[in-house]
Write an enzyme that holds these catalytic residues in place. Structure first.
Site, PDB file in Angstrom:
ATOM      1  N   ASP A 291       5.163  -1.835   5.155  1.00 51.39           N
ATOM      2  CA  ASP A 291       3.832  -1.987   4.590  1.00 51.39           C
ATOM      3  C   ASP A 291       2.816  -2.344   5.674  1.00 51.39           C
ATOM      4  O   ASP A 291       3.144  -3.063   6.628  1.00 51.39           O
ATOM      5  CB  ASP A 291       3.883  -3.092   3.528  1.00 51.39           C
ATOM      6  CG  ASP A 291       2.672  -3.088   2.620  1.00 51.39           C
ATOM      7  OD1 ASP A 291       2.283  -1.996   2.172  1.00 51.39           O
ATOM      8  OD2 ASP A 291       2.136  -4.176   2.342  1.00 51.39           O
ATOM      9  N   GLU A 338       3.475   2.957   6.298  1.00 51.00           N
ATOM     10  CA  GLU A 338       2.382   2.907   5.321  1.00 51.00           C
ATOM     11  C   GLU A 338       1.071   2.877   6.109  1.00 51.00           C
ATOM     12  O   GLU A 338       0.651   1.834   6.620  1.00 51.00           O
ATOM     13  CB  GLU A 338       2.526   1.670   4.434  1.00 51.00           C
ATOM     14  CG  GLU A 338       1.563   1.648   3.243  1.00 51.00           C
ATOM     15  CD  GLU A 338       0.225   1.023   3.576  1.00 51.00           C
ATOM     16  OE1 GLU A 338      -0.744   1.791   3.726  1.00 51.00           O
ATOM     17  OE2 GLU A 338       0.150  -0.204   3.693  1.00 51.00           O
ATOM     18  N   ASP A 391       0.713   0.626  -6.151  1.00 42.54           N
ATOM     19  CA  ASP A 391      -0.607  -0.003  -6.159  1.00 42.54           C
ATOM     20  C   ASP A 391      -1.672   0.845  -6.852  1.00 42.54           C
ATOM     21  O   ASP A 391      -2.830   0.427  -6.941  1.00 42.54           O
ATOM     22  CB  ASP A 391      -1.071  -0.293  -4.731  1.00 42.54           C
ATOM     23  CG  ASP A 391      -0.387  -1.512  -4.127  1.00 42.54           C
ATOM     24  OD1 ASP A 391       0.028  -2.405  -4.894  1.00 42.54           O
ATOM     25  OD2 ASP A 391      -0.266  -1.577  -2.888  1.00 42.54           O
TER      26      ASP A 391
END
Length: 497
Positions: A291, A338, A391
């Protein structure tokens, strides 16, 4: 090779007793993936969660979530009675995870299992502790102390144990030895059950994509055990914390609150903590999504105590040096970066040098003001395409949220009329992802099920409403699997024998 998979968190599985876990429903989902021609199952972080229930704010980056332990297996071992499990599940919901109910009842149930297990006499358990000595004893003691202080953040503990003074450490270890063993037992059961599930998935041709946050939680065993690796002052308190600067979506920025790394200290230790973290991921997953990849190039530092993210500064991260060192230590790294949001040229160069595939999200593609990097004709083969992520809104719900001008762009791009149903448009977006040149295509389970935003996993910068959705039992039935398989084969993503 062109491949595809499904995004579904472990917690969202339609398991018994209130939350998804490593029980028969997980194995059935693996069977469904194989039947649908899918070769990847992407899950969210599997760490133990605290306040807010976010898997991205875990009490340890090395530990597993005790909620994922299959109670059915503990029943089969004779550690629990089915009646006890059913009583503990009273008040839970098949559609949404009731964390308040689970929190109040699950640990007392797991304590019963521990007390009946006589696990201390199991040589495999003792071997497991030795194999994980770098993190497990600290984590178990951290959780035992936290329980003894009714969940209080370690930053509020007495200075002697907060700062890990030798006499205090010995005193708490002796006083809380049973609780320490309890938390080690939970990690042993988690590890054994997950290894079996992962092995089953791999045998079925399904690989696991895990997920690790770039940062650890402030109130975690990681920061308590290794404060020297973070930007803490002499009193063991943070100097700066993580977040994002103000932008069009958040006028005061995003204040995440995670502690920031002292990258010079990590470099001095040859990034050994990161090597151990990635090595642990290699035991759990076949591929890892990291992430906030941008944070390795530059990170946004906000003074600790600030109420907003408005007064932070950009600071240099370790860059490619970290990943070169990890490669030397661990060999080739199977990582997804990401790389969403605004990217600088230096981040693009780092991504290119790393060779890691970046992410493409179709929900970001259709902008009436300008061409988007997320339009499929701009993709590189070395990328992972999604309709949306955990998300995002579900695609079914996203169509309602899309501005008229942007919706017109999407409809023209897909050569669709204005009056097409949202279900059809959802499948059109899935087909657009599947047909793209990206080597890997990942579709959230909710999109295959054409579910509205009540099935959304997370809305960033909000708390209290996230990480709760659960998939209905039998949702991935034979009819749906056949439909997915035909589409997967049509677009050249079915694994050939």
């Amino acid at each position: 090779m062109r491949r595809s998979g499904v995004l579904l968190p472990i917690a969202s599985l339609p398991s018994e007793y209130g939350i998804g876990c490593f029980d028969k429903c997980a194995y059935q989902f693996v069977d469904a993936l194989a039947k649908a021609g899918q070769t990847y199952w992407q899950i969210l972080p599997m760490g133990p969660t605290g306040y807010g229930d976010s898997p991205y704010q875990s009490f340890s980056t090395f530990a597993g979530n005790p909620y994922f332990i299959s109670l059915e297996e503990l029943v089969e071992k004779g550690y629990l009675e089915r009646r006890e499990c059913e009583e503990a599940a009273e008040g839970t919901d098949s559609k949404y995870i009731r964390y308040d109910v689970i929190y109040k009842k699950r640990f007392s149930l797991l304590h019963k299992a521990f007390n009946r297990s006589k696990i201390e006499t199991n040589p495999d358990f003792n071997t497991f502790i030795q194999e994980n000595v770098d993190w497990l004893p600290d984590y178990a003691l951290f959780m035992a102390i936290k329980d003894s202080k009714k969940g209080q953040s370690y930053l509020e503990w007495e200075d002697d144990i907060r700062l890990r003074e030798a006499t205090a450490m010995v005193s708490y270890k002796n006083k809380l030895i049973d609780d320490v063993n309890f938390y080690q037992f939970l990690q042993y059961e988690f590890s054994c059950q997950w290894k079996k599930l992962k092995a089953y998935a791999n045998e079925k041709g399904v690989r696991i994509i895990g997920d690790i946050p770039i940062y650890v939680a402030l109130d975690s065993a990681d920061t308590w055990a290794h404060p020297e690796l973070f930007q803490f002052d002499k009193e063991g308190k943070p100097v700066c914390v993580a977040g994002c600067p103000p932008d069009a979506f958040a006028k005061t920025g995003q204040l995440w609150g995670n502690p920031l790394y002292d990258w010079e200290k990590h470099k001095k230790h040859n990034y050994s903590w990161w090597a151990e973290r990635i090595r642990n991921c290699g035991k759990w997953y076949d591929m890892v999504r990291i992430d906030h990849f941008r944070g390795f190039d530059e990170y946004y530092a906000i003074p600790y105590g600030d109420k907003t993210a408005e007064h932070g500064t950009w600071e240099p991260g370790p860059g490619m040096e970290l990943f070169r060192t990890l490669k030397e230590e661990l060999g080739e790294l199977s990582i997804i970066a990401e790389d969403l949001g605004f990217l600088t040229d230096s981040v693009r160069l780092m991504l290119k040098e790393s060779g890691f595939p970046g992410m493409k999200v179709l929900q970001f593609a259709f902008d009436s003001r300008e061409d988007s990097d997320y339009l499929p004709y701009r993709y590189d083969k070395n990328s992972v395409v999604y309709t949306g992520t955990h998300d995002n809104s579900t695609t079914f719900g996203w169509w309602d949220e899309l501005a008229k001008q942007d919706k017109d762009v999407a409809l023209r791009y897909m050569n669709r009329g204005r009056f097409t149903s949202r279900k059809k448009l959802t499948w059109d977006l899935i087909c657009l992802a599947m047909s793209s040149v990206s080597d890997l295509c990942i579709i959230p389970a909710q999109d295959y099920l054409c579910l509205p935003n009540t099935a959304r996993i997370n809305t960033p910068s909000t708390i209290g409403i996230n990480w709760q959705w659960r998939m209905k039992k039998g949702a991935f039935d034979d009819k749906l699997c056949e439909k997915i398989f035909r589409m997967t084969k049509l677009y050249g993503r079915v694994k050939s024998d």
